[in-house]
Design a protein around this motif. Structure first.
Motif: not given
Length: 287
Positions: A95-124
């Motif tokens: 998740v950190a890897l994805g955030c870092q890549w997208l943030s660098a690509r866009l030049g700004r911090p980004v958010g998370l969107w999670g489904l089911r266990l993915g939402a629990l993973l995002a919150l953790d």
């Protein structure tokens, strides 16, 4: 631009990680970019059942100026490793890897969107050491969050029990307590075609949203109910109230539709797509 055109507009690629590569699908924002979201998928077969909904929502958000990165976590989908290699800690790093890549690509911090266990993973993830600097989520969209990793694990293990009862396990009838005992003893288990490692099972057992403090960023919680007019479940309502009492900026709502992540056939929930898109329609709601 039509959703069909947006599908062709998506960019698949492999992102190098500490252990192998992660398959990603990048949906660039159409027009001026107002922000970005990293999609954190659910667990096991729910990930496959939800792929269409994830793709439809990603395209819709991209059309609204919100870039989306979909990432297959370690040992899942088309990423490196087998499911037997999956570990919660590695997923947090993904998740950190994805955030870092997208943030660098866009030049700004980004958010998370999670489904089911993915939402629990995002919150953790949001409370983990990984969520620092540009990798810290600016806001979170939560689709039907799993409240308890232990309860979710129990549901998963019941698939093994059902398989055993049908005779695929040699007629052996084993309860979830016995299966957990095997996992705690260090034995991996085959469940519905997935080899579950004890390390992942133990990590799931330790996760409970009721025992977590809410993230500091704004939260959008959406549950899917069977019929119009039904409220949040008592468990969700209690958690939402508790987090709001702790100062969380939390918007919670329900939509009616099929629980597409668990239906026998691939299904969609148009009301969920519409409600999620509405959260990002205004320029003031940029991620």
């Amino acid at each position: 631009m039509s959703l069909f055109s947006l599908a062709a507009h998506a960019q698949p690629f492999f992102l190098k990680a500490a252990a192998g590569e992660r398959y990603c699908l990048f949906h660039p924002a159409v027009g001026a970019c107002r922000g970005g979201l990293v999609y954190v998928p659910p667990f096991g077969e729910e990930m496959n059942k939800a792929r269409r909904m994830a793709a439809l929502q990603a395209r819709s958000l991209a059309a609204q100026g919100i870039a989306v990165l979909q990432i297959d976590l370690h040992g899942t989908g088309d990423s490196s490793g087998d499911f037997a290699d999956a570990r919660w800690e590695q997923w947090l790093a993904d998740v950190a890897l994805g955030c870092q890549w997208l943030s660098a690509r866009l030049g700004r911090p980004v958010g998370l969107w999670g489904l089911r266990l993915g939402a629990l993973l995002a919150l953790d993830y949001a409370r983990s050491p990984y969520a620092q600097g540009a990798a810290a989520p600016t806001r979170m969209l939560l689709w039907q969050p799993v409240h308890s990793g232990g309860a979710h694990l129990t549901q998963f293990l019941r698939l093994r029990m059902a398989n055993d009862m049908l005779g695929a396990g040699g007629g052996q009838k084993t309860g979830t307590a016995a299966l957990r005992e095997q996992l705690h003893g260090g034995a991996a288990l085959e469940v519905a075609g997935y080899e579950l490692a004890p390390e992942l099972a133990n990590a799931l057992d330790a996760l409970d949203l009721a025992k977590m403090a809410p993230p500091a960023c704004p939260l959008h919680w959406i549950d899917v109910v069977a019929a119009e007019g039904r409220p949040l479940t008592p468990a969700s309502a209690k958690l939402v109230a508790a987090w709001r009492a702790q100062g969380a900026e939390l918007d919670a709502q329900v939509v009616a539709g099929p629980q597409f992540w668990g239906t026998q056939e691939i299904a969609t929930c148009p009301a969920l797509l519409a409600a999620s898109s509405a959260l990002f329609q205004e320029a003031a709601h940029a991620v």
